[in-house]
Each structure stands twice: as C-alpha cells, then as structure tokens.
Scaffold this motif. Structure first.
Motif: not given
Length: 266
Positions: A255-265, A245-253
């Motif tokens: 691509e988008t140039g934005e900070t990505v928040k992580i919420i474990r469900t 989840e952390v590495t994919l959030a970084a990948l999304k960031s």
C-alpha cells in the motif's frame, strides 16, 4: 455457560475473529484456530497475551507443517545455513464471496499464501523487514466487487541474514504452490508442495509426502488436550501471530511502496 468444554475449534473467516479466543482463555479452554489468526496485529497480540496468561493449549491451522517432508528437509539440511528461501502460491480466485473483500480477508497473501509464509518462517527464523509490490486491475474486470491484489511479490529479510521472496497470483488456473530452500551446494525444492526434491551436484532425489498430514495436525491437538502439554503441536498461537505480522507488514508495504520493519514485542 451450560456445558463444560474439553476443547474448542474456532473455524471462522478472518474478519469474524472477535472475542472467541479471549473468552476461551478466560474459561481455560484449549483451542484450535484457523489461519490467519486475525486481521490486525493489535488483535493478535491481545489474544497472544491472553494465551500466555492463561496457559491454555493452542494450535493454528498451518496444516503443511505436518507434512513428513518438513522433518525430512530438516534432516537433509543438517543445520546448514540457508542463503535463500523462495515460495510461490498460484491459482484461481476461490469461490467464496468474502475472500475478494480486502477488509474481510486481507487478500491472497494474508489469507491463503500465509501457508507458504509460515513454512518460510519455520526454516528461516525471525523476520526483520519486508518489501512488497502488488499488481491489480485485471481480475476486477471479470469479477464484480473484487478488491484485493491480482498478484504480488514480496522480499523478506531474515534476522540471520537469509533472504527470501514469495510470489503469488490468482490470475492463474488450477492450483500450484512451492517452496525452495537453498544452502551452499544444496537445494531442497518442494514443487508441487507435496513433492520434495533434494538436488546436489552429484544427484537428485525425490520424496513424496507419505503421511496424512491433515489427520496428523488434529491428532496432535487432541493428544495435547488429553495430556495437558503442547506435545506434537507444531504451530501454536504465537507462531500464527508471528506469521500474521509478516503478511500484514507485506500488505502495508504494498500500500505504501515502502520497506516495513518488523519488531516483535511479545
């Protein structure tokens, strides 16, 4: 269907994770799976849910967790809060055709530097947000079909307030990775990754990994299967999913140039 399996090793490229883990859960077969555990959060959560429902023993191939300097570092820290955790992963592009394809590997951070991210999460705890930037354009000039980042740097914010960053590149040569843990008046530096330096104002002490950590990883899984308990497994499926989840959030960031928040469900 023909054989009664004691355990299963799922050692496939990231893009090849289909239903192997879910089927293992249905059959109540303990499994060891290579990292990264998937290429989507949705798939990882599906498997994690199946694992919890079935109660099967799992282990993920984060082999560096089994180095004896992990426990040594924990003892040296003695519960001191960390202010900063940094990591790096430098090297050349591996000679594997699928690893340069974004949809098949996820890129360097997701597929390889995930080892360092997993260590950072082990020492830092839960992550709340990441911000990442990537550089591309040079490697594809010499490697036809190259689709992933040449280099990246990622800032990680932990729930406990600790901050961290990891810098990666395949533009280098050879291989070198590192981890740095910084507390008040104490630094624990792993560079190269199998050499631990304990640095204080008074002195510097150096310790080298002294155990066969690859053997220890598989010994822990086999012993857990035999005993029916988690035993000495240090990274189970939930731990692997959390790292993904952390590495994919970084990948999304990236691509988008934005900070990505992580919420474990889960």
């Amino acid at each position: 269907e023909k054989e009664r399996l004691d355990a299963l090793y799922i050692c496939v490229p990231p893009f090849a994770h289909k239903d192997q883990e879910v089927l293992a859960c249905r059959k109540k077969i303990p499994f060891f799976v290579e990292k990264p555990v998937a290429l989507s959060v949705e798939k990882a959560r599906e498997v994690e849910k199946a694992v919890k429902k079935s109660g099967v023993i799992t282990s993920v191939g984060y082999v560096l967790r089994y180095m004896d300097i992990v426990e040594k570092s924990e003892k040296v820290l003695g519960g001191k809060p960390l202010g900063l955790i940094t990591g790096s992963y430098f090297g050349v592009v591996p000679a594997t055709n699928w690893i340069i394809k974004k949809k098949q590997s996820g890129g360097q951070l997701v597929e390889q530097a995930t080892h360092i991210v997993n260590l950072m999460l082990h020492f830092g705890g839960e992550v709340t947000e990441v911000s990442s930037r990537a550089f591309s354009g040079l490697i594809k000039k010499r490697i036809p079909g190259y689709e992933v980042e040449d280099a990246s740097t990622t800032i990680i914010k932990f729930k406990n307030g600790t901050i961290g960053n990891i810098t990666c590149t395949w533009m280098s040569f050879g291989f070198n990775s590192s981890l740095d843990l910084v507390a008040d008046s104490l630094e624990i530096k792993w560079e190269p990754i199998t050499t631990m330096q304990v640095i204080t104002q008074e002195k510097k002490e150096i310790y080298n990994v002294s155990n066969d950590f690859a053997f220890a990883e598989h010994r822990a899984f086999v012993d857990a299967v035999k005993s029916g308990t988690k035993g000495r497994i240090l990274s189970d499926y939930s731990d692997g999913a959390r790292t993904l989840e952390v590495t994919l959030a970084a990948l999304k960031s990236m691509e988008t140039g934005e900070t990505v928040k992580i919420i474990r469900t889960t």
